[in-house]
Scaffold this active site. Sequence first.
Site, PDB file in Angstrom:
ATOM      1  N   GLY A 153       0.798  -1.225   0.000  1.00 60.74           N
ATOM      2  CA  GLY A 153       0.000   0.000   0.000  1.00 60.74           C
ATOM      3  C   GLY A 153       0.824   1.264   0.000  1.00 60.74           C
ATOM      4  CD1 TRP A 201      -4.748  -8.963 -13.446  1.00 66.52           C
ATOM      5  CD2 TRP A 201      -3.842  -6.986 -12.951  1.00 66.52           C
ATOM      6  NE1 TRP A 201      -3.380  -9.130 -13.419  1.00 66.52           N
ATOM      7  CE2 TRP A 201      -2.801  -7.930 -13.120  1.00 66.52           C
ATOM      8  CE3 TRP A 201      -3.505  -5.679 -12.622  1.00 66.52           C
ATOM      9  CZ2 TRP A 201      -1.458  -7.604 -12.981  1.00 66.52           C
ATOM     10  CZ3 TRP A 201      -2.167  -5.339 -12.488  1.00 66.52           C
ATOM     11  CH2 TRP A 201      -1.164  -6.295 -12.668  1.00 66.52           C
ATOM     12  CG  ASN A 216       5.943  -1.143  -9.348  1.00 66.67           C
ATOM     13  OD1 ASN A 216       6.385  -1.524 -10.431  1.00 66.67           O
ATOM     14  ND2 ASN A 216       6.611  -1.311  -8.215  1.00 66.67           N
ATOM     15  N   PRO A 217       3.143  -2.810 -11.757  1.00 72.02           N
ATOM     16  CG  PRO A 217       2.754  -3.145 -14.043  1.00 72.02           C
ATOM     17  CD  PRO A 217       3.101  -2.075 -13.034  1.00 72.02           C
ATOM     18  N   PRO A 218       3.801  -6.427 -11.822  1.00 73.71           N
ATOM     19  CG  PRO A 218       2.856  -8.549 -11.840  1.00 73.71           C
ATOM     20  CD  PRO A 218       2.562  -7.135 -11.480  1.00 73.71           C
ATOM     21  CE1 TYR A 219      10.269  -3.959 -13.522  1.00 76.35           C
ATOM     22  CE2 TYR A 219       8.310  -2.724 -12.896  1.00 76.35           C
ATOM     23  CZ  TYR A 219       9.667  -2.943 -12.799  1.00 76.35           C
ATOM     24  OH  TYR A 219      10.418  -2.147 -11.978  1.00 76.35           O
ATOM     25  CG  ASN A 408     -12.119  18.628 -36.089  1.00 76.88           C
ATOM     26  OD1 ASN A 408     -11.126  19.321 -36.262  1.00 76.88           O
ATOM     27  ND2 ASN A 408     -13.323  18.947 -36.541  1.00 76.88           N
ATOM     28  CG  ASP A 430     -19.898  20.175 -45.116  1.00 78.45           C
ATOM     29  OD1 ASP A 430     -20.281  21.168 -45.770  1.00 78.45           O
ATOM     30  OD2 ASP A 430     -20.613  19.580 -44.296  1.00 78.45           O
ATOM     31  CE  LYS A 434     -27.597  28.374 -44.309  1.00 78.24           C
ATOM     32  NZ  LYS A 434     -28.467  28.170 -43.127  1.00 78.24           N
TER      33      LYS A 434
END
Length: 527
Positions: A153, A201, A216-219, A408, A430, A434
């Site tokens: 934590g 998850w 901070n995931p397991p990597y 856009n 387009d 006008k």
Amino acid sequence: MQYSIKQVLSKASDKLNKIGISSSQLEARILLRYVINKPIEYLLINLDEQLNEVEIEAFEKLLERRLKHEPIAYIIGIKEFYSREFIVNKHVLIPRADTEVLVDVCVHKSSLRATKRSVAISGILSKIASSTPMASSRNDEYTKILELGTGSGCIAISLLCELPNARVVATDISLDAIEVARNNALKYHVTDRIQIIHSNWFENLGKQKFDVIVSNPPYISTDEKPEMALETLNHEPYIALFAEEDGLQAYRIIAENAKKFLKPNGKIVLEIGFKQEEAVTQIFLSNGYNIESVYKDLQGHSRVILFSPINLNRSYARRIGKSLSGLQQNLLDNELPKYLFSKEKLIDEKRKIFLEIGFGMGEHFINQAKMNPDALFIGVEVYLNGVANVLKLASEQNITNFLLFPNNLDFILNDLPNNSLDGIYILFPDPWIKNKQKKKRIFNKERLKILQDKLKDNGNLVFASDIENYFYEAIELIEQNSNFKIMNKNNYLKPHDNYVITKYHQKAIKANRIPRFIILQHVSGDH
């Protein structure tokens, strides 16, 4: 038998040094400090003080654990992180200094340097938080943070301590880790602002939405085991360290699922492993995210990346002509992320690059890509039915040399480098007849100047319209710009190479409107 502090520390330091612990003196002091409950400064100025047998025996037991390469944080049960001491044990990953970058990016006006392809950002959560009153004034107005894989934590609680109006939902798959996190939340009096959930998850989050997702995931790849320190490999929890798919599995899970849990304009802040920047950014690019910033740790390694979903709703134009079919929706959900434009995808691009603005149903766009397989085509279109049709045509014809920007035009222009495009197509936009609407035209003075800067010298711009007044107003505009040369003055009815007669073209003919084409070449000049 009694020994002095100096003697005990000296012998312990020698033993630790023999097994390869470089910070042997410091670690010996930390262990002894823990035993006699005195600060390290006390040890240094009282080296001749005698220790009793109980103290020496307790110290020897702790030292024996360290000599077996058990991490010192587990031995004494605490680890400092972000200027606070957190309870830790064998069920949670030991907090690292590198992970403080993750908190730093979220909280402070960071002094960390973003990479050259990043936009310098700072205080992500502070900016969100500062825009809302304190939670005490209105219960629904606070920064809502999700931390995936909370462990001890330390990240979630550090954020809560730094941001008084933040609220955190923290998840972990380990019930033992959750117990540690709850004890730390009690220690720092934030239990009323944190919800700690047993979840793999995103599984148990329901329909909650968050301003920020942080992790901070397991990597670490299992292939890296031979290079790892024994302290980490033999003692820290496997599930918090290692990930399948070359260490990238967690990032794929987050990229594929995070959008549905983010509020509009939400952010994702992730720690990454050494040399993982390219692989992780590619995963998120393929799933429809922008890479906003990449931050380095104190060793100069890319350590934290800030992502945001590409916003498909920021557009002034009509998005869906008729209800999307199941096939169209499936293409947008599953195929579009692979082909979404981002500026990162143009880094080191060696192919010729062509831009088509407003490709409609995509017949011309796909044909150009098919006829020029060694070039890259970028298509801009707000009409989602047309975007889905391009993906369908591409799949049927096995065409992959394209990127799509379903939004856009103004939102992509800043991400296209100057002097990067070999050609631009603006076909039957387009006309906005006008007078008060003419500023909305794609082909106007301001945009022509911007597009001119994006073209390489001798690059081509093709404009087509079946509205006669609009076409000749465009010619007048071009003639005022000395950086373009009209290549087809003698025949405005002849289209450019590889042009296909589109359904729109056919409708114009049936309505007695004549399609006309201007083929321009960008003349050498300043960009």
